[in-house]
Every structure is written in structure tokens, then in C-alpha cells.
Write a protein that holds these residues in place. Structure first.
Motif, short mmCIF file in Angstrom:
data_model
loop_
_atom_site.label_atom_id
_atom_site.label_comp_id
_atom_site.label_asym_id
_atom_site.label_seq_id
_atom_site.Cartn_x
_atom_site.Cartn_y
_atom_site.Cartn_z
N THR A 177 -3.84 53.93 -32.58
CA THR A 177 -4.32 54.74 -34.22
C THR A 177 -3.81 54.62 -35.24
O THR A 177 -2.05 55.16 -34.36
CB THR A 177 -4.76 56.37 -33.45
OG1 THR A 177 -3.63 56.91 -32.61
CG2 THR A 177 -5.79 56.70 -32.75
N MET A 178 -3.69 54.45 -35.80
CA MET A 178 -2.31 54.07 -37.17
C MET A 178 -3.59 55.15 -38.24
O MET A 178 -4.53 55.27 -38.91
CB MET A 178 -2.68 52.81 -37.84
CG MET A 178 -1.40 52.58 -39.24
SD MET A 178 -1.67 50.89 -39.16
CE MET A 178 0.00 50.49 -39.56
N VAL A 179 -2.09 56.05 -38.78
CA VAL A 179 -2.93 56.86 -40.56
C VAL A 179 -2.01 55.79 -41.42
O VAL A 179 -0.66 55.99 -41.25
CB VAL A 179 -2.55 57.97 -40.12
CG1 VAL A 179 -3.32 59.14 -41.43
CG2 VAL A 179 -3.91 59.11 -38.95
N VAL A 180 -2.51 55.59 -42.31
CA VAL A 180 -1.97 54.86 -43.63
C VAL A 180 -2.36 56.35 -44.92
O VAL A 180 -3.67 56.35 -44.99
CB VAL A 180 -3.80 53.50 -43.98
CG1 VAL A 180 -2.26 53.62 -45.76
CG2 VAL A 180 -3.12 52.76 -42.92
N ILE A 181 -1.14 56.58 -45.32
CA ILE A 181 -0.98 57.77 -46.17
C ILE A 181 -1.41 57.09 -47.49
O ILE A 181 -0.13 56.42 -48.37
CB ILE A 181 0.32 58.52 -46.04
CG1 ILE A 181 0.23 59.29 -44.68
CG2 ILE A 181 0.07 59.38 -47.16
CD1 ILE A 181 1.57 60.60 -44.55
N GLY A 182 -2.26 56.61 -48.58
CA GLY A 182 -1.99 55.98 -49.95
C GLY A 182 -3.29 55.00 -49.73
O GLY A 182 -2.77 53.89 -49.05
N GLY A 183 -3.99 55.22 -50.26
CA GLY A 183 -5.49 53.90 -50.46
C GLY A 183 -4.63 52.98 -51.51
O GLY A 183 -6.03 52.38 -51.85
#
Ligand code: FAD
Ligand code: NAD
Length: 469
Positions: A177-183
Motif C-alpha cells: 500500500t502507498m499513500v501519496v500526499i499531494g495530487g
């Protein structure tokens, strides 16, 4: 123009796309030139940890995805891909190594001296580079930018749990699982790489849409496409903290407008909330050069700072943080120093997001164009689904959108989601640079079958008369 008073006519600080290009152009124009760079290799962020390595991973992961997600099978190629991640990283490092060595070769060829070390001003014409003192009649600051930190979320690229873009290029295994902060651009490009290779990716974006700065219709369409590809999007959400235990991160997030907090767990967190100019340790106080509120160095249209003999280009000055913008400024700045007329048209700087499909734009968004013309715009759109080549290639997503001024028909902005949008947008930039109307594009013969025919059809749609729709 050898100058006896100084060691060099031009000393460039930083060998990224702004700096190395400025140095080569200055040398080509007969100026005695040196370039200070503190990294072990030339090429700056772009070649070492930016444009090039990210595109190497994007390109390779595109092939993997096409094999894994059924695209190849739909064309009669049955394969079950097996990921060899060390090999994928090896080809990334090969690309970086080859290109950075290439700049070294170009420096030698053009007789640009590489001064290895960090540069800092003693006065406007004297710099310390490492232990050496170097003097120059002109100094170009091209020190670039680095990752903006997010308070409460500490990056540790070595641990590979909470990483920035540099760490995210080098993950030794695919996180579950990966969370990307900033789209923004980095989040979507590098998030795409790891999603394609098997990670479950969630993008947490503060604003209510991805990709700030782009045309609103494009932003909405992009969100639909990324969701369809399996990315989870948490818009209007902010991250307020992060703790790491072993190899797991726990993030605290809450609605951007305030409200109840929740936690999210991830094997990897990518912090990609923007970049900030590099000015620390440059000794700007020794030459009386102040920064603006965003920490950038201000210049005039010729790239002169307020200090005589000191110039600046690239990410360290205002404008989009893009390699091609930095390069063009580097060339123009060197030409101005040599007494030529160097100009950059900042109204026509294309921007490209290298996802699948690519997302590209140049000029004004529809909202900006409406504000500028008090609403007097015409808009033409053409879907890639109706483009014969895109349809044949199983690439139906996206569209081309052309915005022109109602009276003059002059093109004000072009936006595009299409697999080769980054290549297609060059035509729009050239047209706008020559002050083209949408009719000019519509009556230009475009080869068939190409994705670029969608550009012609969107231009025809400005007049309300596309053929294939
Ligand atoms: P930089 O490339 O940052 O170079 C500045 C150099 O100056 C650095 O090498 C630094 O070590 C050196 N330096 C700094 N201070 C000193 C000092 N005091 N003394 C000596 N040396 C110093 N842009 C695109 O257009 N297309 C892309 O696809 C793209 N992809 C990207 C992907 C990622 C992951 C990232 C992080 C960025 C990407 N960018 C892309 C942005 C692009 O990399 C930058 O806009 C570009 O590199 C800016 O060029 P520059 O010359 O201003 O600065
Ligand atoms: P960005 O500005 O493109 O995107 C950052 C995003 O983070 C924005 O959408 C912003 O609203 C969001 N954000 C900010 N604070 C937040 C928070 N606390 N929580 C959640 N979201 C938050 O920045 P980036 O993606 O880091 O890229 C940096 C620069 O590098 C960009 O200016 C870009 O031009 C350049 N770049 C270009 C390319 C390309 O040309 N293909 C690729 C990568 C990077």
C-alpha cells in the motif's frame, strides 16, 4: 571577449537544465565560462533525480502494466509478466549515467570548466567554490529547487517508508500500500509507477481537484481516468501527522476545511507537495540580494537581478518549475550577457504530466481566458474516442480542447489528454508562438492516421464543424 580583470566572463552556479545550458551557450558565444556544481554528476535535479529517472520508471512500468492489465491480450498477445525490479532500476541508472556523462562531454567540447563544490558569494564578482576563490564579470544563479517538507511528516529515504520523489524512484520492493500526499505532477507520475507495478495507491490532495494550474475540465477528466485505473483519490483532505513503527506508517488525515480526523496505514508514504527554491548558503546577504515572499530570486525580463552582474534562471526564479523553461531561460540569459537579445515567451510554456494517458497544456485555461477576455472565448473539443488511431490502438481516453479569442480567433490555450499528449502539445505551442488562429490549425494538413488529427478536429470544432464527430 577575454576579460583580464576576472577569471571568467561567466560563472554559472548549478549544472541543472538552466545552468548547464546557460554555460554551454555562453561558451558557444565566445565567453570564458565556468560552472560550479556541488553534486557528483552534472545535469541537476532533472537528469539525476527528476525528469529522466522518473520517465525511465514510467516507461518501463507502462510495458509491465500493458502486459498485466489485459491491453496486450486485447491485441492478441498473451503474456504473464514477471517483475524484475532490480533490472528496472538498472536501466533507470543506465539512462541517468549516460545522460549525465553526456553533459560532462559537452562541457569539455565547449570548454566550460566544471568547478566541483558548493558556491557562495563573497561579493557580486567573487565566489568561494569549495576551497577555491573564483572571480567572474557575470554570475548566473541556477541553483534550482528541492522538496518542500511537510511539517509532522518526516522523510527518511534510507528507511523507504516515508519518502520524497528521490526515495520513491529507488524503492527496493513494491509496497503493498502507498499513500501519496499531494495530487500534483510528481504524486501522479510516481504514484502511477508503483500502482502499475502492483501497489494499492491512495492520493491525498488538499484541494478539491488534482493538478492545480491546469484547465478544470482536464483536471476532472484526469481524476476519472486515474480512478478507473484503480487509484483511490481522497480530495479536499489534509495530512496532519505521521508516525512510523517498523516498516509501517500511520497517517492522520482530516477534511481540508476541518472536521473529524481519521487514520490511514501504508507501507510507503510519498511526500510530494511541491518544491522550493535553493538559496540557502549562497551568501546572498553578502551581495544585498533579497528574496521575494515565496523565497524566489526576482529578475527582469532579461534575467538580471537587482545586483549588477548577477543573473538568475530556472526553478530559483518565479514561473513553472520545468526543465524546458529553465533551459530556455539559460539560453536567453547567456545571449543577453553576450550582448544579443535573448527572450523567453513565458505565456507559451507547455506543461506535460507523463502518466497514461499523458496530460498536457499550453497557454491559458478556459477560466483564465474568460477572465482575460470578459468571457469572449470560443472553445472546440474533440474526444480521442473518435480519433481513428487512438481507437485502433485501444487508447480511447481523453480529448483535445482548444480555446480561442472570440473576435480574432487567436488561440489562447490548448489542453489535451491523450497517450502522446506531450508530443502533440508541441504543435499547439508552435502555433501559439506564431500567433495562429484556430482556423490556421484546422486548415493545416495533419497526417493520417495520427493522434494529432484530434488537434485539427478540435480546431475545426472551434468553428462548430468537426468532421468525425
Ligand atoms: P536543478 O535541476 O535543480 O539544478 C540545480 C543544480 O544546482 C543542482 O544540481 C544543485 O546541486 C546545484 N546547486 C544548488 N546550489 C548550489 C551551490 N550553492 N553551489 C553549487 N551547486 C549548487 N520538469 C520537466 O520539465 N519535465 C519533467 O518530466 C520533470 N520531471 C520531474 C520529476 C521529478 C521527480 C522532479 C523532482 C522534478 C521534475 N521536473 C520536471 C522539474 C525539473 O527537474 C526542474 O524544473 C529542473 O531541473 C530545474 O532546473 P534548474 O536548472 O533550475 O535546477
Ligand atoms: P505540485 O505543485 O505539482 O503538486 C503539489 C500538490 O500537493 C498540489 O496539488 C497541492 O495542492 C498539494 N498539497 C500541498 N500541500 C498539501 C498537503 N498538506 N496535503 C495534501 N496535499 C497538499 O508539486 P509536485 O508534484 O511536488 O512537483 C513539484 C514541481 O516539480 C512542480 O512544480 C512540477 O512542475 C515539477 N515537476 C514537473 C514534472 C513534469 O513536468 N512532468 C514532473 C515532476 C515534477
Amino acid at each position: 571577449m577575454a576579460d583580464q580583470t576576472y577569471d571568467y566572463d561567466v560563472l554559472v552556479i548549478g549544472a541543472g537544465p538552466g545552468g548547464y545550458v546557460a554555460a554551454i551557450r555562453a561558451a558557444q558565444l565566445g565567453l570564458k565560462t565556468a560552472c560550479a556544481e556541488s553534486r557528483e554528476t552534472l545535469g541537476g535535479t532533472c537528469l539525476n533525480v527528476g525528469c529522466i529517472p522518473s520517465k525511465a520508471m514510467l516507461h518501463a512500468s507502462e510495458y509491465f502494466d500493458a502486459a498485466a492489465n489485459g491491453t496486450m491480450a486485447s491485441m492478441g498477445i498473451d503474456v504473464t509478466p514477471k517483475l524484475n525490479l532490480p533490472k528496472m532500476h538498472e536501466q533507470r541508472l543506465d539512462a541517468v549515467g549516460g545522460l549525465t556523462k553526456g553533459i560532462e562531454f559537452l562541457f569539455k567540447k565547449n570548454k566550460v570548466d566544471w568547478k566541483k563544490g558548493r558556491a557562495s558569494f563573497v561579493d557580486a564578482h567573487t565566489l568561494k567554490v569549495g576551497d577555491e576563490t573564483v572571480t567572474a564579470r557575470n554570475v548566473i544563479i541556477a541553483t534550482g529547487s528541492s522538496v518542500t517538507p511537510l511539517p509532522g511528516v518526516e522523510v527518511d529515504n534510507d528507511q523507504q517508508v516515508v519518502v520524497d520523489s528521490t526515495g520513491a524512484l529507488e524503492l527496493a520492493k513494491v509496497p503493498r500500500t502507498m499513500v501519496v500526499i499531494g495530487g500534483g505532477v510528481i504524486g501522479l507520475e510516481l504514484g502511477s509507477v508503483w500502482r502499475r507495478l502492483g501497489a494499492e495507491v491512495t492520493v491525498v490532495e488538499f484541494l478539491d481537484q488534482l493538478l492545480p494550474g491546469m484547465d478544470m475540465e482536464i483536471r476532472k477528466e484526469a481524476a476519472k481516468i486515474f480512478k478507473k485505473q484503480g487509484m483511490e483519490l481522497k480530495l479536499s483532505t489534509k495530512v496532519t501527522g505521521c508516525t512510523v513503527k517498523g516498516k509501517k506508517a500511520t497517517l492522520t488525515v482530516e477534511p481540508a476545511a476541518g472536521g473529524e480526523a481519521e487514520t490511514m496505514q501504508a507501507d510507503c508514504v510519498l511526500v510530494s507537495i511541491g518544491r522550493r527554491p535553493n538559496t540557502d548558503g549562497l551568501g546572498l546577504e553578502n551581495i544585498g540580494l533579497e528574496l521575494n515572499q515565496r523565497g524566489q530570486i526576482e529578475t527582469d525580463h532579461d534575467f538580471r537581478t537587482k545586483v549588477e552582474g548577477v543573473w538568475a534562471v530556472g526553478d530559483v526564479i518565479p514561473g513553472p518549475m520545468l526543465a524546458h523553461k529553465a533551459e530556455d531561460e539559460g539560453i536567453a540569459c547567456a545571449e543577453n550577457i553576450a550582448g544579443h537579445t535573448g527572450i523567453v515567451n513565458h505565456d507559451v510554456i507547455p506543461g506535460v504530466v507523463y502518466t497514461w494517458p499523458e496530460i498536457a497544456g499550453v497557454g491559458l485555461t478556459e477560466d483564465e481566458a474568460k477572465t482575460k477576455t470578459s468571457g469572449a472565448v470560443k472553445v472546440g473539443k474533440f474526444p480521442m474516442m473518435a480519433n481513428s488511431r487512438a481507437k485502433t490502438n485501444h487508447e480511447p481516453d481523453g480529448f483535445v480542447k482548444i480555446i480561442s479569442e472570440a473576435d480574432s480567433d487567436r488561440v489562447l490555450g490548448v489542453w489535451c489528454i491523450a497517450v502522446p499528449a506531450g508530443t502533440m502539445i508541441a504543435e499547439a505551442a508552435l502555433a501559439m508562438e506564431f500567433g495562429a488562429t484556430s482556423e490556421d490549425i484546422a486548415y493545416t494538413c495533419h497526417a493520417h492516421p495520427t493522434h494529432s488529427e484530434a488537434m485539427k478536429e478540435a480546431a475545426m470544432a472551434v468553428q462548430g464543424k468537426p468532421i468525425h464527430m
